[in-house]
Structures are given as structure tokens and as C-alpha cells.
Design a protein around this motif. Sequence first.
Motif, mmCIF file in Angstrom:
data_model
loop_
_atom_site.group_PDB
_atom_site.id
_atom_site.type_symbol
_atom_site.label_atom_id
_atom_site.label_comp_id
_atom_site.label_asym_id
_atom_site.label_seq_id
_atom_site.Cartn_x
_atom_site.Cartn_y
_atom_site.Cartn_z
ATOM 1 N N PRO B 208 1.341 -1.082 0.303
ATOM 2 C CA PRO B 208 0.205 -0.249 0.314
ATOM 3 C C PRO B 208 0.776 1.309 0.169
ATOM 4 O O PRO B 208 2.122 1.601 0.803
ATOM 5 C CB PRO B 208 -0.626 -0.246 1.300
ATOM 6 C CG PRO B 208 -0.460 -0.850 1.166
ATOM 7 C CD PRO B 208 0.423 -2.008 0.984
ATOM 8 N N ASN B 209 0.317 1.384 -1.009
ATOM 9 C CA ASN B 209 1.119 3.730 -0.750
ATOM 10 C C ASN B 209 3.124 3.439 -0.914
ATOM 11 O O ASN B 209 3.227 3.629 -0.298
ATOM 12 C CB ASN B 209 1.099 3.871 0.697
ATOM 13 C CG ASN B 209 -0.752 4.560 0.661
ATOM 14 O OD1 ASN B 209 -1.398 4.756 -0.138
ATOM 15 N ND2 ASN B 209 -0.686 4.835 1.946
ATOM 16 N N LEU B 212 5.178 6.125 -0.809
ATOM 17 C CA LEU B 212 4.649 6.908 0.366
ATOM 18 C C LEU B 212 6.316 5.841 1.245
ATOM 19 O O LEU B 212 7.086 6.702 1.934
ATOM 20 C CB LEU B 212 3.968 6.868 0.657
ATOM 21 C CG LEU B 212 3.903 7.788 2.639
ATOM 22 C CD1 LEU B 212 4.204 9.285 2.342
ATOM 23 C CD2 LEU B 212 2.371 7.536 2.747
ATOM 24 N N ARG B 243 6.820 -9.108 4.028
ATOM 25 C CA ARG B 243 5.713 -8.619 3.280
ATOM 26 C C ARG B 243 4.810 -7.953 4.452
ATOM 27 O O ARG B 243 3.659 -7.851 4.561
ATOM 28 C CB ARG B 243 5.039 -9.987 2.634
ATOM 29 C CG ARG B 243 5.907 -8.904 1.259
ATOM 30 C CD ARG B 243 5.000 -10.386 0.149
ATOM 31 N NE ARG B 243 5.742 -10.133 -0.870
ATOM 32 C CZ ARG B 243 5.086 -9.901 -1.895
ATOM 33 N NH1 ARG B 243 3.085 -10.101 -1.999
ATOM 34 N NH2 ARG B 243 5.514 -9.830 -3.356
ATOM 35 N N CYS B 245 3.298 -6.178 7.893
ATOM 36 C CA CYS B 245 3.403 -4.889 7.609
ATOM 37 C C CYS B 245 3.305 -4.502 9.238
ATOM 38 O O CYS B 245 3.804 -4.016 9.730
ATOM 39 C CB CYS B 245 1.437 -4.202 6.815
ATOM 40 S SG CYS B 245 1.033 -4.867 5.779
ATOM 41 N N VAL B 246 2.896 -5.667 10.397
ATOM 42 C CA VAL B 246 2.975 -5.205 11.523
ATOM 43 C C VAL B 246 3.945 -5.185 11.685
ATOM 44 O O VAL B 246 4.352 -4.906 12.984
ATOM 45 C CB VAL B 246 2.021 -6.398 12.417
ATOM 46 C CG1 VAL B 246 2.281 -6.126 13.689
ATOM 47 C CG2 VAL B 246 1.081 -5.997 11.638
ATOM 48 N N VAL B 247 5.572 -5.310 11.423
ATOM 49 C CA VAL B 247 6.583 -6.039 11.558
ATOM 50 C C VAL B 247 7.232 -4.303 11.799
ATOM 51 O O VAL B 247 7.401 -4.121 12.345
ATOM 52 C CB VAL B 247 7.755 -6.570 10.418
ATOM 53 C CG1 VAL B 247 9.215 -6.345 10.989
ATOM 54 C CG2 VAL B 247 7.049 -8.051 11.020
ATOM 55 N N HIS B 249 4.618 -1.550 11.348
ATOM 56 C CA HIS B 249 3.994 -0.982 12.295
ATOM 57 C C HIS B 249 2.770 -1.515 13.510
ATOM 58 O O HIS B 249 1.984 -1.898 13.714
ATOM 59 C CB HIS B 249 2.678 -1.103 11.262
ATOM 60 C CG HIS B 249 2.943 -0.701 9.838
ATOM 61 N ND1 HIS B 249 2.202 1.344 9.452
ATOM 62 C CD2 HIS B 249 3.115 -0.366 9.017
ATOM 63 C CE1 HIS B 249 3.282 1.755 8.965
ATOM 64 N NE2 HIS B 249 2.721 0.460 7.877
ATOM 65 N N ASN B 250 3.703 -1.676 14.344
ATOM 66 C CA ASN B 250 3.919 -1.830 15.854
ATOM 67 C C ASN B 250 4.167 -0.879 16.803
ATOM 68 O O ASN B 250 5.153 -0.530 16.602
ATOM 69 C CB ASN B 250 3.454 -3.529 15.781
ATOM 70 C CG ASN B 250 4.823 -3.916 16.564
ATOM 71 O OD1 ASN B 250 4.888 -4.195 17.958
ATOM 72 N ND2 ASN B 250 5.540 -4.447 15.757
ATOM 73 N N ALA B 276 8.082 9.746 20.775
ATOM 74 C CA ALA B 276 7.044 10.998 19.720
ATOM 75 C C ALA B 276 8.465 12.216 18.891
ATOM 76 O O ALA B 276 8.532 12.047 17.346
ATOM 77 C CB ALA B 276 5.895 11.615 19.548
ATOM 78 N N TYR B 283 5.427 9.622 11.193
ATOM 79 C CA TYR B 283 4.884 9.624 11.912
ATOM 80 C C TYR B 283 4.463 7.562 10.967
ATOM 81 O O TYR B 283 4.446 7.628 10.121
ATOM 82 C CB TYR B 283 3.333 9.946 11.679
ATOM 83 C CG TYR B 283 2.033 9.343 12.795
ATOM 84 C CD1 TYR B 283 1.830 9.058 14.246
ATOM 85 C CD2 TYR B 283 1.424 7.958 11.746
ATOM 86 C CE1 TYR B 283 0.849 7.994 14.468
ATOM 87 C CE2 TYR B 283 0.041 7.882 12.268
ATOM 88 C CZ TYR B 283 0.104 7.618 14.039
ATOM 89 O OH TYR B 283 -0.919 7.303 14.354
ATOM 90 N N ILE B 285 1.992 4.484 11.484
ATOM 91 C CA ILE B 285 0.621 3.721 12.252
ATOM 92 C C ILE B 285 0.789 2.928 12.777
ATOM 93 O O ILE B 285 1.839 1.725 12.363
ATOM 94 C CB ILE B 285 -0.140 3.800 11.339
ATOM 95 C CG1 ILE B 285 -0.751 4.772 10.295
ATOM 96 C CG2 ILE B 285 -1.137 2.955 11.344
ATOM 97 C CD1 ILE B 285 -0.728 4.325 9.531
ATOM 98 N N GLY B 286 0.820 2.654 14.067
ATOM 99 C CA GLY B 286 0.434 1.679 14.935
ATOM 100 C C GLY B 286 2.249 1.253 15.461
ATOM 101 O O GLY B 286 2.277 0.809 16.536
ATOM 102 N N ARG B 289 2.938 5.083 18.645
ATOM 103 C CA ARG B 289 2.021 5.292 20.014
ATOM 104 C C ARG B 289 2.410 6.070 20.990
ATOM 105 O O ARG B 289 3.794 6.362 21.837
ATOM 106 C CB ARG B 289 2.168 4.253 20.854
ATOM 107 C CG ARG B 289 1.340 3.238 19.832
ATOM 108 C CD ARG B 289 -0.106 2.596 19.602
ATOM 109 N NE ARG B 289 -0.186 2.225 21.013
ATOM 110 C CZ ARG B 289 -0.263 0.686 21.577
ATOM 111 N NH1 ARG B 289 0.277 -0.207 20.513
ATOM 112 N NH2 ARG B 289 0.052 0.450 23.104
ATOM 113 N N ASN B 290 1.764 6.712 22.378
ATOM 114 C CA ASN B 290 2.652 7.937 23.039
ATOM 115 C C ASN B 290 0.838 6.670 24.468
ATOM 116 O O ASN B 290 0.335 7.095 24.000
ATOM 117 C CB ASN B 290 1.461 8.953 22.281
ATOM 118 C CG ASN B 290 2.014 9.756 23.529
ATOM 119 O OD1 ASN B 290 1.762 9.680 24.781
ATOM 120 N ND2 ASN B 290 3.146 11.138 23.417
#
Lengths: 217, 324
Positions: B208-209, B212, B243, B245-247, B249-250, B276, B283, B285-286, B289-290
Amino acid sequence: MTIRIYLVPLWLRFWHWANAACFLALLLTGISLHFASIKTPLIPFELAQTVHNVAGISMAVLWVLLVLFNALTGNWRQFMPKFKTFLPRLLKQQMFYGVEIFKGADHPFPKTKEEKFNPLQQVTYLGVVYGLLPILIVTGLLFLFPEYAPDKIFGMGGIWPIAVTHYLIGLFLSAFLVVHVYMITIGETLLSELKMMITGWHEEHEAKPKQTEKDHV
Amino acid sequence: MKKHPISMTTLVLGIMTLTGTVILSPHQSAAQANPVRVEVGKEVKECLRCHSMETLGYQDKDTGKLVNLHVPLARFSTSNHGELICTNCHQKGYDVHPHTKKAKAETLYCLDCHDDPKNPKFKDYRFKEVEAEFKKSVHYERHGDKFTCFSCHDPHSFEVAKKKVETAAIIEQDNAMCANCHRSPVRFADITTKRTVPDLEATHEWLPNAQLHWSKVRCVECHTPHDQGNFSHVILKKEQAERNCVVCHNKDSILLTTLYRHRVTTSREKTGFINAAILNDAYIIGATRNQFLDWLSFGIMGAAGGVVFAHALGRWITRKRRQK
């Protein structure tokens, strides 16, 4: 005998339930994306991302339609509090929810075609529809098109403040949803409000003396 | 690793530069923002009288390929090797012009310097391990000794990541190394004659994207194994690339041990806002976190649920009174 008033037209019911479906999808996928985890994934990341994007764009379109139909049909007036008497009316409504309801008192502001919302609903829905939702939508769209986001906001990377704003507004609206769903049960009967949002008809027992606005202000 | 041969045959434009038509100054590109520019010495300036010419090159008689001999001063002076003089690496036969055949046949081997046990500054870079990792990479497996350190790392311009202030600059440099071959049919054909250069947009259609991602993270984040807790030189086959994503994005994103490794100086467990701040260029996603925001969200949702529960309980308790 029961009095029936047609309060919610078809377009508004369609908007309400379509928006509810989008919001629920956004909430679940939003939680899954925000708390993404390898060990305990709620929804697979790719699926959550796709559903969130589709539901988000759908909700943005629905919001534009709502604003348009509100303007065309005059429904926007339902959101406008009566400024001169707003505070005492709001206080009366809060007293009802906080105290009077437990004593079995009647709703202080019965629904009419001219005024479907009580003062608390008016100010809440005004804030939600014309305040929080547009901010949520704009920040969400900036996620989709980050090239339009400012490079820096207050010295931070542009997307980060946008992300925090999106998250906070989503959080407030989720809290609103919890209360909103509970409020369904505070109609004449447990399910009368839900029934109204499905059929469009508000039902009320004639036996109860109808209170006018004058009685309350 | 086999030594890298530079078998020069014909200098095409060198004579022109010997006429002194190129005026060199170490400050000529001072406007380009990099605070660690080094003023090159007299010896380097002497070499760059010819080698700073953009058109300096020759056609290899054996392969028929054009060999670029241009050394851009602006990039060399900010590179890791900017403090060196040319003859530190290029030694025998380079003191005469045109350079002798012996000089042209030189071979260079990075570890001759970079594995020097007497030099402590190379210790942290684990060059021996890097070489061992490189030999497991798809590049070495497929192309053998034809693929060397220089295939990716241009010794005249490469800067180690921690020298760069902006994360974006690290990403740009590192991705340019990949794109240099993987987006260039000419360079790609230099390495392999079996295939045409693959269409990266098509092979990354699943991502995706993609654009970006390419501008915000390095190719190697997905194309190297990430279970070693450090940057690896084992460039993987595309079938083995990450492949999931969560690797990234977490909360425990691998980017914190790779791309942002040199910036992470504070425990993420305690410092949401600092986390942050560390990642303020991107930024994720995932990942961004704050903790304060997470507590706030649990608090608000808990309060909403609590009020609703208390209200419902009150109505249930008073239900009989209300029915009267």
C-alpha cells in the motif's frame, strides 16, 4: 391510545444507519491499527487498513450529503439551540437525566416535529456533526494524501500532530457512541427510540399529559 | 572477498584537464547543507584537476562498457573518505599521467583498511561480520565476485548513516544505492545479462502507498532479515523479503532497531512523548504510540462506560418506583 408523529424521514434514517455502519467499521479497524501487534492482532493489518480507508471515505461522502440535505430540507434548524433560554433548558434536561428520571418523571422536552432534539442533544449533535466530524474527516483525508499535510507543525513532523488530532477526535466520538447507544434505552420504552430510527415514527401514549415548553422554562 | 579490479585501458578526456581548464575550490559547493564538509588537501586537488570533470571516462576495450572516472568534489569532501588523500587507496603507478597500466590494473579491498585491529574506530562497524553477511546475500549468491562493496557503496561519496542529521537524508542515500541499479537498465545490465531490469512498481504492487513507503523507509528494512537486532547486509531474494506490515507498524517496530537505531537513546517504555519526538520526521501507524494518549483513551472510555453503567444500575434499582 397512542399518538404517532413522523419525525425521521427516509433520507435521514439512511444517513444515520449508513453512518453508524461506517463508524463501527472505523472504530474496530482504528483500534486494530492503533494497537497493531504481531502477537495479538485484532484484524489483519492489510485488511484493517483497506476497510478503514473505504469506510473513512464513505463517511466523508455521507457527511457531505448530510450537510447538503440538512441545508436543503431545513433540518439544520433542529441542531440550533434556542440561545436565549439555552442554559436553563440545558440545566433542566441534565436534572432530568441525573435525578428526575429515577423518580419516574416525564421527559421535560417531548419530541415535536419542530423540535426533535432536547437541548442537550442539540448542543451535542451540533458539536459532533458540525465540529468533530469535519475535523476527523479532514485529518483522515490528510492521512490518505500526506503530500498535502504541512511539513512541520509546531516544529514536529506534519503528520504527527494530524495523527494525534485524528486519534483524539476518534476517541471523543467513540465515547459519544457509548453514551449515544445507551441513550437509545431512555425513550418512552426501552426500544421506542430504536424503533423510531427504523420506522421514522415516534410513538407516544396520549394518556400522559403533554407538557409544553412554557411549563419548563 | 575477491579484490575489485580496475582494468583501465584508455583515458578519453584526461589530457584536456591537464591543460588546467578546471578551477577547483573546496568551498565551491558550500551552499549545499552539510556541516561536516572537509577541506580537501593539496594532493587531492591535484588529482581532481582531471577527476572532477563530469565527462571524464573511457570505454573499456574488453567489455565495450563506459567507465566513469568522475569524482564529484562536493560529495567526496563530505564522504567518509573525505579526509583521506587519493593515494591512500590508489597507490602504485598513479603518480604519473596518464596512469600506467600497472596502476589501472589495481585491485582494492575495503577490509585492508576497515579490518585494521589497530584502528578502534572501525570496531563498532563489524566489517568482518558485514563481509560474512554479504556473502549470504542474493547479490553475492547470484553474481559472485562480480558484485563487490563498491557495487553499492561508492567510496567517493558514501556517508555513514550516523553522520547525517535528517533521517530523510539517510533514506535518500540508501535507497539511491538500490535504485542506482534497480532503476537503471544500463547499470542492471552491467551486473546481470540474464534479465531486463524488473518494474519495481509492478513487483511492489501489493505494497500500500508504495511511493510513500519508498520516500519514508529504506528498501533494506524489508529486504534484509531483522531478527538480528542490527542492520544486516544479507540482502534477501524478493520472495524472502518482509511482507508482514505489523513488523514495522507496531509499538515494537523494527525501525527502532534499524532506521532509527542511532537516534533511540531513551527507553521507549517510559517516554511516549520522547518516542514521538524521536520519530518526529515520520509518523508510523501503530508504531508512534504515545503512552499518555493511551492512558487518556482508557480513562475517557472507562469514564463513559462507568457513567452509563451507573445510570443503568440506578434505573434498574428504581424501576418499581417509576412504574407506579
